[in-house]
Design an enzyme around this catalytic site. Sequence first.
Site, mmCIF file in Angstrom:
data_model
loop_
_atom_site.group_PDB
_atom_site.id
_atom_site.type_symbol
_atom_site.label_atom_id
_atom_site.label_comp_id
_atom_site.label_asym_id
_atom_site.label_seq_id
_atom_site.Cartn_x
_atom_site.Cartn_y
_atom_site.Cartn_z
ATOM 1 N N CYS A 124 2.494 5.880 8.825
ATOM 2 C CA CYS A 124 1.468 5.823 7.890
ATOM 3 C C CYS A 124 0.661 7.177 8.019
ATOM 4 O O CYS A 124 0.226 7.258 9.146
ATOM 5 C CB CYS A 124 0.673 4.692 7.626
ATOM 6 S SG CYS A 124 -0.680 4.742 6.423
ATOM 7 N N SER A 139 2.108 -5.196 3.470
ATOM 8 C CA SER A 139 3.286 -5.200 3.760
ATOM 9 C C SER A 139 4.058 -6.404 2.892
ATOM 10 O O SER A 139 5.223 -6.395 3.166
ATOM 11 C CB SER A 139 3.698 -5.200 5.220
ATOM 12 O OG SER A 139 2.876 -6.164 5.862
ATOM 13 N N CYS A 176 -8.134 1.553 6.715
ATOM 14 C CA CYS A 176 -7.508 2.458 5.701
ATOM 15 C C CYS A 176 -8.176 1.765 4.328
ATOM 16 O O CYS A 176 -8.639 0.653 4.260
ATOM 17 C CB CYS A 176 -6.133 2.301 5.839
ATOM 18 S SG CYS A 176 -5.270 0.870 5.027
ATOM 19 N N HIS A 193 5.427 -4.900 8.753
ATOM 20 C CA HIS A 193 5.325 -6.324 9.507
ATOM 21 C C HIS A 193 5.637 -7.254 8.208
ATOM 22 O O HIS A 193 4.725 -8.013 7.821
ATOM 23 C CB HIS A 193 4.325 -6.654 10.123
ATOM 24 C CG HIS A 193 4.192 -6.092 11.733
ATOM 25 N ND1 HIS A 193 3.074 -5.870 12.251
ATOM 26 C CD2 HIS A 193 5.345 -5.468 12.547
ATOM 27 C CE1 HIS A 193 3.446 -5.176 13.405
ATOM 28 N NE2 HIS A 193 4.733 -5.113 13.647
ATOM 29 N N GLU A 217 0.749 -0.268 16.573
ATOM 30 C CA GLU A 217 -0.379 0.690 16.112
ATOM 31 C C GLU A 217 -1.109 1.160 17.263
ATOM 32 O O GLU A 217 -1.414 2.396 17.506
ATOM 33 C CB GLU A 217 -1.211 0.573 14.796
ATOM 34 C CG GLU A 217 -2.002 1.651 14.424
ATOM 35 C CD GLU A 217 -2.813 1.217 13.183
ATOM 36 O OE1 GLU A 217 -3.835 1.882 13.226
ATOM 37 O OE2 GLU A 217 -2.569 0.238 12.370
ATOM 38 N N CYS A 225 0.771 -1.079 -0.097
ATOM 39 C CA CYS A 225 0.089 -0.123 -0.132
ATOM 40 C C CYS A 225 0.815 1.305 -0.084
ATOM 41 O O CYS A 225 2.114 1.021 0.185
ATOM 42 C CB CYS A 225 -0.862 -0.026 1.213
ATOM 43 S SG CYS A 225 0.184 0.161 2.733
ATOM 44 N N HIS A 242 3.754 1.933 12.067
ATOM 45 C CA HIS A 242 2.660 1.757 12.955
ATOM 46 C C HIS A 242 2.580 3.039 13.859
ATOM 47 O O HIS A 242 1.518 3.168 14.455
ATOM 48 C CB HIS A 242 3.000 0.525 13.693
ATOM 49 C CG HIS A 242 3.347 -0.652 12.887
ATOM 50 N ND1 HIS A 242 4.650 -0.854 12.577
ATOM 51 C CD2 HIS A 242 2.634 -1.628 12.085
ATOM 52 C CE1 HIS A 242 4.621 -2.141 11.804
ATOM 53 N NE2 HIS A 242 3.656 -2.516 11.543
#
Length: 314
Positions: A96, A269, A197, A41, A126, A12, A74
């Site tokens: 992010c 990821s 997201c 990750h 996160e 992403c 995160h």
Amino acid sequence: MNILLANPRGFCAGVDRAISIVELALEIHGAPIYVRHEVVHNRFVVDGLKAKGAVFVEELDEVPDGAIVIFSAHGVSQEVRQEAKRRGLKVFDATCPLVTKVHMQVARASKKGTKAILIGHEGHPEVIGTMGQYDNQDAGIFLVESVEDIAKLPVSSQDDLTFMTQTTLSIDDTSDVIEALKEKYPAIQGPRKNDICYATTNRQQAVRELAKQSQLVLVVGSKNSSNSNRLAELASRMGVPSKLIDGPQDIDPSWLDGVETIGITAGASAPEVLVQSVVEHLKTLGVTGVSNLEGCEENMVFEVPKELRIHEVK
């Protein structure tokens, strides 16, 4: 036996940005560059960055004074930011931007004295970073993982109460929790659109379509990847056997017995090179055709910090 590839899949915009930040920092400043927590990750990505000179640590006390440190995608708590500033560490922030948006929601609630409820997985970095944006001792922030957790909340009044969510959750599970929160606290406020997201949403929708046409779903992603785990869980819920794999080495040929179509996707990821290595390995096990599932196109791009961007342009 055929392969059907999900679309979209893999990296992403937030992951692309985070990896670029580490690579550019190494290019400009040289090794070692310290990274607090795995920048994303994925074992393959982390091992690749280690080979280039990145040093991954869990806490800042492992970072020498005066060194360069990168915060992972995160995000981190305000306490971590303050420690880095106090020690004079040079920081590049790979958080992010969509996580930062949730951080800002929490910080606003804290400043206003509004009680906050975060929907997320306990212990996930996160979640730790997001809850660490709240420092109002007169109100409070509370974590819920499931509908069952809502009954245990030490919140009696629904006045000045808001919720937000981790960005990589199951859409279905989160909708159930939000519905239960609104049932218990009708006046609770929240974001106009949940904080899950775009990439998580798109990949889960793609897996729904993939599962309808497959007898086995392989999700390329690491075990500690929240969004990858949610993809595997979703396929299983739809009645299709699913496996979370780091790469072709994890594939058991017995999984393919009686399978005509293997659906393959990748967490946000996981790089495309891993997907292709899985495809090539499956060809040695009898796959004869590969096709792509139609899906939405993603054009989101997040810029790296200005200092690195100037170098990138050069």
